[in-house]
Motif scaffolding. Structure first.
Motif, PDB file in Angstrom:
ATOM      1  N   MET A 122      74.620  -2.915 109.241  1.00 42.33           N
ATOM      2  CA  MET A 122      74.942  -2.807 110.640  1.00 42.33           C
ATOM      3  C   MET A 122      74.366  -4.024 111.338  1.00 42.33           C
ATOM      4  N   PHE A 123      74.938  -4.347 112.499  1.00 44.21           N
ATOM      5  CA  PHE A 123      74.533  -5.541 113.219  1.00 44.21           C
ATOM      6  C   PHE A 123      74.289  -5.225 114.688  1.00 44.21           C
ATOM      7  N   ILE A 124      73.272  -5.865 115.239  1.00 35.70           N
ATOM      8  CA  ILE A 124      73.079  -5.926 116.681  1.00 35.70           C
ATOM      9  C   ILE A 124      73.499  -7.328 117.088  1.00 35.70           C
ATOM     10  N   VAL A 125      74.396  -7.402 118.050  1.00 37.92           N
ATOM     11  CA  VAL A 125      74.851  -8.691 118.555  1.00 37.92           C
ATOM     12  C   VAL A 125      74.414  -8.789 120.008  1.00 37.92           C
ATOM     13  N   THR A 126      73.674  -9.832 120.339  1.00 39.37           N
ATOM     14  CA  THR A 126      73.353 -10.068 121.734  1.00 39.37           C
ATOM     15  C   THR A 126      74.234 -11.205 122.241  1.00 39.37           C
ATOM     16  N   VAL A 127      74.683 -11.031 123.462  1.00 38.22           N
ATOM     17  CA  VAL A 127      75.531 -12.013 124.127  1.00 38.22           C
ATOM     18  C   VAL A 127      74.686 -12.637 125.236  1.00 38.22           C
ATOM     19  N   THR A 128      74.689 -13.950 125.319  1.00 34.61           N
ATOM     20  CA  THR A 128      73.968 -14.652 126.374  1.00 34.61           C
ATOM     21  C   THR A 128      74.955 -15.506 127.150  1.00 34.61           C
ATOM     22  N   TYR A 129      75.018 -15.279 128.460  1.00 33.22           N
ATOM     23  CA  TYR A 129      75.882 -16.109 129.288  1.00 33.22           C
ATOM     24  C   TYR A 129      75.311 -17.521 129.363  1.00 33.22           C
ATOM     25  N   THR A 130      76.190 -18.495 129.255  1.00 35.98           N
ATOM     26  CA  THR A 130      75.789 -19.900 129.305  1.00 35.98           C
ATOM     27  C   THR A 130      76.389 -20.593 130.524  1.00 35.98           C
ATOM     28  N   ALA A 131      77.026 -19.816 131.377  1.00 37.15           N
ATOM     29  CA  ALA A 131      77.655 -20.330 132.589  1.00 37.15           C
ATOM     30  C   ALA A 131      77.309 -19.382 133.737  1.00 37.15           C
ATOM     31  N   PRO A 132      77.471 -19.826 134.970  1.00 35.81           N
ATOM     32  CA  PRO A 132      77.226 -18.937 136.119  1.00 35.81           C
ATOM     33  C   PRO A 132      78.143 -17.713 136.076  1.00 35.81           C
ATOM     34  N   LEU A 133      77.676 -16.612 136.686  1.00 38.58           N
ATOM     35  CA  LEU A 133      78.426 -15.354 136.642  1.00 38.58           C
ATOM     36  C   LEU A 133      79.836 -15.476 137.204  1.00 38.58           C
ATOM     37  N   ASP A 134      80.054 -16.309 138.203  1.00 35.51           N
ATOM     38  CA  ASP A 134      81.411 -16.430 138.732  1.00 35.51           C
ATOM     39  C   ASP A 134      82.360 -17.013 137.698  1.00 35.51           C
ATOM     40  N   GLU A 135      81.856 -17.881 136.832  1.00 38.40           N
ATOM     41  CA  GLU A 135      82.680 -18.423 135.745  1.00 38.40           C
ATOM     42  C   GLU A 135      82.878 -17.367 134.647  1.00 38.40           C
ATOM     43  N   VAL A 136      81.819 -16.621 134.327  1.00 39.37           N
ATOM     44  CA  VAL A 136      81.926 -15.531 133.351  1.00 39.37           C
ATOM     45  C   VAL A 136      82.950 -14.502 133.841  1.00 39.37           C
ATOM     46  N   ASP A 137      82.858 -14.137 135.115  1.00 44.54           N
ATOM     47  CA  ASP A 137      83.751 -13.120 135.691  1.00 44.54           C
ATOM     48  C   ASP A 137      85.220 -13.517 135.591  1.00 44.54           C
ATOM     49  N   ARG A 138      85.488 -14.786 135.599  1.00 47.43           N
ATOM     50  CA  ARG A 138      86.865 -15.275 135.462  1.00 47.43           C
ATOM     51  C   ARG A 138      87.495 -14.789 134.153  1.00 47.43           C
ATOM     52  N   TRP A 139      86.677 -14.673 133.118  1.00 46.62           N
ATOM     53  CA  TRP A 139      87.168 -14.287 131.784  1.00 46.62           C
ATOM     54  C   TRP A 139      86.888 -12.827 131.449  1.00 46.62           C
ATOM     55  N   ARG A 140      86.262 -12.084 132.387  1.00 53.58           N
ATOM     56  CA  ARG A 140      85.875 -10.692 132.107  1.00 53.58           C
ATOM     57  C   ARG A 140      87.059  -9.786 131.748  1.00 53.58           C
ATOM     58  N   PRO A 141      88.214  -9.832 132.441  1.00 54.66           N
ATOM     59  CA  PRO A 141      89.322  -8.948 132.044  1.00 54.66           C
ATOM     60  C   PRO A 141      89.771  -9.169 130.593  1.00 54.66           C
ATOM     61  N   ALA A 142      89.887 -10.417 130.172  1.00 54.38           N
ATOM     62  CA  ALA A 142      90.283 -10.697 128.782  1.00 54.38           C
ATOM     63  C   ALA A 142      89.196 -10.241 127.816  1.00 54.38           C
ATOM     64  N   HIS A 143      87.941 -10.453 128.187  1.00 56.78           N
ATOM     65  CA  HIS A 143      86.815 -10.018 127.346  1.00 56.78           C
ATOM     66  C   HIS A 143      86.806  -8.492 127.221  1.00 56.78           C
TER      67      HIS A 143
END
Length: 97
Positions: free
Chosen positions: A1-22
Motif C-alpha cells: 500500500m502507498f501513502i501519496v502526499t501532494v504538494t502544491y508548487t504554484a499559488p492556489l489560484d493557479e492550482v484552482d484552475r486545474w481543480r475540476p480536471a484533477h
C-alpha cells in the motif's frame, strides 16, 4: 500500500484552475480502486491519497497523469508501507500473506 502526499508548487489560484480536471481524475481512479482515499491537507498546501498494493511503476504511471502534475502546479511524494492492522471492514487493505 502507498501513502501519496501532494504538494502544491504554484499559488492556489493557479492550482484552482486545474481543480475540476484533477477532481475528475481522482473520481475515476477511486471508481476503479486505483486509489482508495483522497483528501486535502490541512492547511491547504496539497493533498493525501492512499493507493492499494500494486507495482510501484504502475502507481508512478498513474500519478504522472494527474492534471496538477501535467500542468506543473504540484508534485507527489510516495511512501510504501505494509498495513498489518486495520479497522473492521477494511480487511481487504491488509497485506496479502
Amino acid at each position: 500500500m502507498f501513502i501519496v502526499t501532494v504538494t502544491y508548487t504554484a499559488p492556489l489560484d493557479e492550482v484552482d484552475r486545474w481543480r475540476p480536471a484533477h477532481d475528475d481524475w481522482l473520481r475515476h481512479l477511486i471508481a476503479q480502486r486505483s486509489l482508495v482515499v483522497a483528501g486535502r491537507q490541512v492547511p491547504l498546501v496539497g493533498g493525501v491519497y492512499l493507493a492499494p498494493e500494486m507495482p510501484a511503476e504502475e502507481l508512478d504511471s498513474l500519478l504522472a497523469t494527474d492534471p496538477y502534475v501535467l500542468h506543473g502546479v504540484a508534485t507527489h511524494n510516495v511512501l510504501e508501507f505494509t498495513p498489518l492492522l486495520v479497522a473492521t471492514g477494511l480487511e481487504d487493505l491488509t497485506a496479502q500473506g
